[in-house]
Design a protein around this motif. Structure first.
Motif, PDB file in Angstrom:
ATOM      1  N   ILE A 157       0.838  -1.203   0.000  1.00  0.00           N
ATOM      2  CA  ILE A 157       0.000   0.000   0.000  1.00  0.00           C
ATOM      3  C   ILE A 157       0.872   1.251   0.000  1.00  0.00           C
ATOM      4  N   ALA A 158       1.985   1.217   0.753  1.00  0.00           N
ATOM      5  CA  ALA A 158       2.879   2.376   0.766  1.00  0.00           C
ATOM      6  C   ALA A 158       3.425   2.644  -0.633  1.00  0.00           C
ATOM      7  N   PHE A 159       3.873   1.566  -1.312  1.00  0.00           N
ATOM      8  CA  PHE A 159       4.409   1.746  -2.662  1.00  0.00           C
ATOM      9  C   PHE A 159       3.314   2.188  -3.631  1.00  0.00           C
ATOM     10  N   ALA A 160       2.115   1.616  -3.481  1.00  0.00           N
ATOM     11  CA  ALA A 160       1.011   1.969  -4.375  1.00  0.00           C
ATOM     12  C   ALA A 160       0.619   3.420  -4.177  1.00  0.00           C
ATOM     13  N   LEU A 161       0.658   3.880  -2.910  1.00  0.00           N
ATOM     14  CA  LEU A 161       0.339   5.286  -2.638  1.00  0.00           C
ATOM     15  C   LEU A 161       1.363   6.190  -3.320  1.00  0.00           C
ATOM     16  N   PHE A 162       2.629   5.792  -3.214  1.00  0.00           N
ATOM     17  CA  PHE A 162       3.689   6.554  -3.875  1.00  0.00           C
ATOM     18  C   PHE A 162       3.429   6.629  -5.379  1.00  0.00           C
ATOM     19  N   MET A 163       3.060   5.466  -5.964  1.00  0.00           N
ATOM     20  CA  MET A 163       2.786   5.436  -7.411  1.00  0.00           C
ATOM     21  C   MET A 163       1.573   6.296  -7.756  1.00  0.00           C
ATOM     22  N   PHE A 164       0.558   6.272  -6.870  1.00  0.00           N
ATOM     23  CA  PHE A 164      -0.638   7.077  -7.120  1.00  0.00           C
ATOM     24  C   PHE A 164      -0.271   8.561  -7.193  1.00  0.00           C
ATOM     25  N   VAL A 165       0.568   8.998  -6.238  1.00  0.00           N
ATOM     26  CA  VAL A 165       0.948  10.408  -6.201  1.00  0.00           C
ATOM     27  C   VAL A 165       1.777  10.748  -7.438  1.00  0.00           C
ATOM     28  N   LEU A 166       2.665   9.803  -7.798  1.00  0.00           N
ATOM     29  CA  LEU A 166       3.471  10.007  -8.998  1.00  0.00           C
ATOM     30  C   LEU A 166       2.576  10.094 -10.236  1.00  0.00           C
ATOM     31  N   GLU A 167       1.518   9.249 -10.248  1.00  0.00           N
ATOM     32  CA  GLU A 167       0.597   9.245 -11.392  1.00  0.00           C
ATOM     33  C   GLU A 167      -0.186  10.550 -11.489  1.00  0.00           C
ATOM     34  N   LEU A 168      -0.455  11.172 -10.326  1.00  0.00           N
ATOM     35  CA  LEU A 168      -1.117  12.483 -10.352  1.00  0.00           C
ATOM     36  C   LEU A 168      -0.247  13.475 -11.112  1.00  0.00           C
ATOM     37  N   LEU A 169       1.074  13.404 -10.852  1.00  0.00           N
ATOM     38  CA  LEU A 169       2.006  14.277 -11.552  1.00  0.00           C
ATOM     39  C   LEU A 169       2.056  13.914 -13.027  1.00  0.00           C
ATOM     40  N   VAL A 170       2.143  12.591 -13.307  1.00  0.00           N
ATOM     41  CA  VAL A 170       2.243  12.134 -14.694  1.00  0.00           C
ATOM     42  C   VAL A 170       0.994  12.525 -15.476  1.00  0.00           C
ATOM     43  N   ALA A 171      -0.180  12.466 -14.805  1.00  0.00           N
ATOM     44  CA  ALA A 171      -1.432  12.822 -15.484  1.00  0.00           C
ATOM     45  C   ALA A 171      -1.356  14.239 -16.043  1.00  0.00           C
ATOM     46  N   ALA A 172      -0.859  15.177 -15.222  1.00  0.00           N
ATOM     47  CA  ALA A 172      -0.755  16.562 -15.681  1.00  0.00           C
ATOM     48  C   ALA A 172       0.395  16.703 -16.669  1.00  0.00           C
ATOM     49  N   LEU A 173       1.506  16.010 -16.382  1.00  0.00           N
ATOM     50  CA  LEU A 173       2.698  16.156 -17.218  1.00  0.00           C
ATOM     51  C   LEU A 173       2.451  15.641 -18.630  1.00  0.00           C
ATOM     52  N   GLN A 174       1.737  14.501 -18.747  1.00  0.00           N
ATOM     53  CA  GLN A 174       1.505  13.940 -20.082  1.00  0.00           C
ATOM     54  C   GLN A 174       0.523  14.812 -20.871  1.00  0.00           C
ATOM     55  N   ALA A 175      -0.460  15.415 -20.162  1.00  0.00           N
ATOM     56  CA  ALA A 175      -1.357  16.347 -20.852  1.00  0.00           C
ATOM     57  C   ALA A 175      -0.538  17.529 -21.367  1.00  0.00           C
ATOM     58  N   TYR A 176       0.389  18.014 -20.533  1.00  0.00           N
ATOM     59  CA  TYR A 176       1.256  19.137 -20.915  1.00  0.00           C
ATOM     60  C   TYR A 176       2.134  18.742 -22.098  1.00  0.00           C
ATOM     61  N   VAL A 177       2.749  17.556 -22.027  1.00  0.00           N
ATOM     62  CA  VAL A 177       3.671  17.142 -23.088  1.00  0.00           C
ATOM     63  C   VAL A 177       2.928  16.969 -24.410  1.00  0.00           C
ATOM     64  N   PHE A 178       1.741  16.353 -24.363  1.00  0.00           N
ATOM     65  CA  PHE A 178       0.973  16.157 -25.603  1.00  0.00           C
ATOM     66  C   PHE A 178       0.623  17.505 -26.223  1.00  0.00           C
ATOM     67  N   THR A 179       0.151  18.442 -25.384  1.00  0.00           N
ATOM     68  CA  THR A 179      -0.243  19.755 -25.901  1.00  0.00           C
ATOM     69  C   THR A 179       0.975  20.516 -26.403  1.00  0.00           C
ATOM     70  N   LEU A 180       2.064  20.427 -25.636  1.00  0.00           N
ATOM     71  CA  LEU A 180       3.295  21.140 -26.010  1.00  0.00           C
ATOM     72  C   LEU A 180       3.810  20.640 -27.359  1.00  0.00           C
ATOM     73  N   LEU A 181       3.863  19.309 -27.524  1.00  0.00           N
ATOM     74  CA  LEU A 181       4.392  18.770 -28.784  1.00  0.00           C
ATOM     75  C   LEU A 181       3.445  19.068 -29.944  1.00  0.00           C
ATOM     76  N   SER A 182       2.118  19.024 -29.680  1.00  0.00           N
ATOM     77  CA  SER A 182       1.169  19.410 -30.733  1.00  0.00           C
ATOM     78  C   SER A 182       1.434  20.845 -31.166  1.00  0.00           C
ATOM     79  N   ALA A 183       1.610  21.737 -30.173  1.00  0.00           N
ATOM     80  CA  ALA A 183       1.867  23.145 -30.488  1.00  0.00           C
ATOM     81  C   ALA A 183       3.179  23.290 -31.243  1.00  0.00           C
ATOM     82  N   LEU A 184       4.182  22.499 -30.840  1.00  0.00           N
ATOM     83  CA  LEU A 184       5.495  22.562 -31.494  1.00  0.00           C
ATOM     84  C   LEU A 184       5.374  22.152 -32.963  1.00  0.00           C
ATOM     85  N   PHE A 185       4.633  21.059 -33.231  1.00  0.00           N
ATOM     86  CA  PHE A 185       4.488  20.573 -34.617  1.00  0.00           C
ATOM     87  C   PHE A 185       3.703  21.589 -35.445  1.00  0.00           C
ATOM     88  N   ILE A 186       2.645  22.153 -34.834  1.00  0.00           N
ATOM     89  CA  ILE A 186       1.873  23.164 -35.553  1.00  0.00           C
ATOM     90  C   ILE A 186       2.753  24.373 -35.819  1.00  0.00           C
TER      91      ILE A 186
END
Lengths: 66, 358
Positions: free
Chosen positions: B321-350
Motif C-alpha cells: 500500500i505504501a508503494f502503491a500510494l507513492f505510485m498514485f501520487v506520482l501518477e497524479l504528476l504524470v497525469a498533468a505532465l503527459q497532458a502538458y507534453v501532448f499539448t506542447l508537442l502538438s503546439a510545437l508541430f503546428i
C-alpha cells in the motif's frame, strides 16, 4: 519472452542515461542563468519527451514480440 | 500484449519464490488443508482492469449494464449488456432478430449454428464479428469527461461576458490554467501572430487528456475508466494533430520536406523519404507516449496490489500500500505532465508547420 525483457531493460537503461544527461545539463544551465530557467525547463521537457518516445517504442515492440 | 502478461507472470513467480522461502510456515499450513485451491492470476486481473469492457463494474457483483449497439447483416441491433449475465467465456447466447451473439473476452461474436464459438489452432475465436458501436466503459468515460468540461467551461465563458473586471469563482480558478496553456505552450511555440487559431484545439486536448488521466486514478463509480489507456483514443487525438499540422503547413514547411534547403541534389533521394516518414512518426510517437505512460502506471499500481494476493497474507499489505500510494501520487504528476507534453508537442508541430522563416 526473456529476450523481450532484456530488450525492454536495455531501452530503460538508454532512456535513463539520456534523460539523466538532459536533466544534469539543464541543472547546470539553470545554475548559470537562473533568469532563463523557464525557457530551459521547456526545452528540457521537450527533449526528455522525445527520448522517452523512443524508449516507449522499444517497450511497445517488446510488448508485442513477447 | 503477451510480454506484459509474461513479465507480470515472471514478477509473480519471483515473488512466489520469495514468499515460499520467507513465509514457508504459512504456506505449509495453507496447502496441507487444501492442495487444489484456485491460484490467483495477477496477469488476468490486471489485463481485465486496463482493458475496455461492456459492463461498468462498480463493486463486488454489482455492475452497471451499458448499451450494446451492433451493426449486423440484418441491420441495427441494440440490447443491454446485462443480457450476457457477466459471461465472458462465450457461453451465454443472446438471440436478437434471428441472430445469435456471444461475448468472449469483451468482444462480441456471431455464435455458430450450435450456439458456440469455433476456435482456431491458436485458441482465438474464428467467428465473424458484427460492427460494434457499443457504449463501452471508455465511451461512457468520454461522455462523462465531455459533460464535465461543458459544465466547467460554459459557465466560465459566460462569466467573462457578464463582468469585465477580474474573474470570480470558477473562472478565477480556471484562468491560470488557461493562461498557462496560452502563455507557456501556444505563444512560445506557434508565435504571437498565429497562435489564436489553434487555442481551441490546444485547450480542448489539454483538459480532455488531463481529465481522462485523472478519471482513471479515482477508483470508484462513475469514474475509474481511463480514457488514455485506450490506444484508439490517443490515436484519434494524434491523427487530429497530424491533420491540423498537415493542413496548416505553409510553403516553408513543405519546402523543408520536399526540397530541404542547402542539401545537395543527390542527397534528396534519401532526405525526402526520411522527411515524409518524419511526418508520420511524430503523431505516432504522440499516440504511443501517452498510451504507454498511462498504461504502465496502471499496471505498476495493480501489480503492487496483486502482491497481497500473491503472498496470501496481510503482512505485505503495508509495504504494497505504501508503494502503491507513492505510485498514485506520482501518477497524479504524470497525469498533468503527459497532458502538458501532448499539448506542447502538438503546439510545437503546428508551430513548425506555420513558421515564416528562420
Amino acid at each position: 519472452m526473456i529476450l523481450a525483457g532484456i530488450g525492454a531493460g536495455l531501452a530503460a537503461i538508454a532512456a535513463g542515461i539520456g534523460i539523466g544527461k538532459i536533466g544534469g545539463s539543464a541543472m547546470d544551465a539553470i545554475a548559470r542563468q537562473p533568469e532563463a530557467a523557464s525557457k530551459i525547463q521547456t526545452a528540457m521537457i521537450i527533449a526528455a519527451a522525445l527520448i522517452e518516445g523512443v524508449a516507449l517504442f522499444a517497450v511497445v515492440v517488446a510488448l508485442m514480440k513477447g | 500484449m503477451s510480454i506484459a502478461r509474461e513479465s507480470v507472470k515472471f514478477i509473480a513467480f519471483l515473488t512466489l519464490l520469495f514468499s515460499i522461502s520467507v513465509f514457508s510456515q504459512e504456506h505449509h499450513n495453507n496447502h496441507s488443508e487444501d492442495g487444489s485451491e484456485e491460484a490467483f492470476d495477477p496477469t488476468e486481473v490486471i489485463m481485465h482492469h486496463i482493458s475496455d469492457s461492456h459492463d461498468f463494474h462498480i463493486a463486488g457483483n454489482l455492475s452497471l449494464p451499458l448499451p450494446v449497439i451492433l451493426w449486423t447483416d440484418n441491420g441495427l441491433v441494440t440490447f443491454m449488456s446485462s443480457e450476457f449475465h457477466h459471461d465472458e467465456a462465450g457461453e451465454v447466447v443472446v438471440d436478437k432478430k434471428g441472430m445469435k451473439f456471444v461475448r468472449y473476452h469483451d468482444e462480441i461474436y456471431y455464435a455458430g449454428a450450435n450456439g458456440a464459438l469455433d476456435f482456431d489452432a491458436e485458441h482465438h475465436p474464428a467467428n465473424d464479428r458484427p460492427l460494434n458501436f457499443s457504449i463501452t466503459k471508455n465511451v461512457f468515460t468520454l461522455f462523462l469527461a465531455a459533460a464535465l468540461m461543458l459544465l466547467i467551461f460554459i459557465p466560465v465563458a459566460r462569466s467573462y461576458k457578464k463582468h469585465q473586471g477580474a474573474p470570480r469563482g470558477l473562472a478565477g480558478f480556471m484562468e491560470p490554467l488557461i493562461l498557462f496553456v496560452r502563455n507557456e505552450i501556444a505563444i512560445p511555440n506557434i508565435g504571437k501572430k498565429k497562435y489564436e487559431r489553434y487555442m481551441p484545439y490546444l485547450l480542448t486536448v489539454f483538459f480532455l487528456i488531463w481529465l481522462g488521466n485523472l478519471f482513471g486514478l479515482i477508483p470508484f463509480f462513475p469514474f475509474s475508466g481511463t480514457l488514455t489507456n485506450d490506444i484508439v483514443f490517443t490515436g484519434v487525438l494524434a491523427v487530429i494533430t497530424f491533420l491540423i499540422t498537415t493542413f496548416s503547413g505553409n510553403k516553408q514547411y513543405w519546402g523543408h520536406i520536399f526540397a530541404t534547403p542547402g542539401v545537395p541534389k543527390p542527397l534528396l533521394l534519401i532526405m525526402i523519404p526520411v522527411e515524409v516518414l518524419g511526418m508520420f512518426t511524430k503523431p505516432f510517437a504522440l499516440m504511443v507516449r501517452l498510451f504507454a505512460n498511462i498504461t504502465a502506471g496502471h499496471i505498476v499500481i495493480l501489480s503492487l496490489f496483486s502482491l497481497i494476493f500473491i503472498f496470501k497474507t496481510a503482512a505485505v499489505a503495508p509495504v504494497s500500500i505504501a508503494f502503491a500510494l507513492f505510485m498514485f501520487v506520482l501518477e497524479l504528476l504524470v497525469a498533468a505532465l503527459q497532458a502538458y507534453v501532448f499539448t506542447l508537442l502538438s503546439a510545437l508541430f503546428i508551430g513548425q508547420a506555420v513558421e515564416d522563416h528562420h
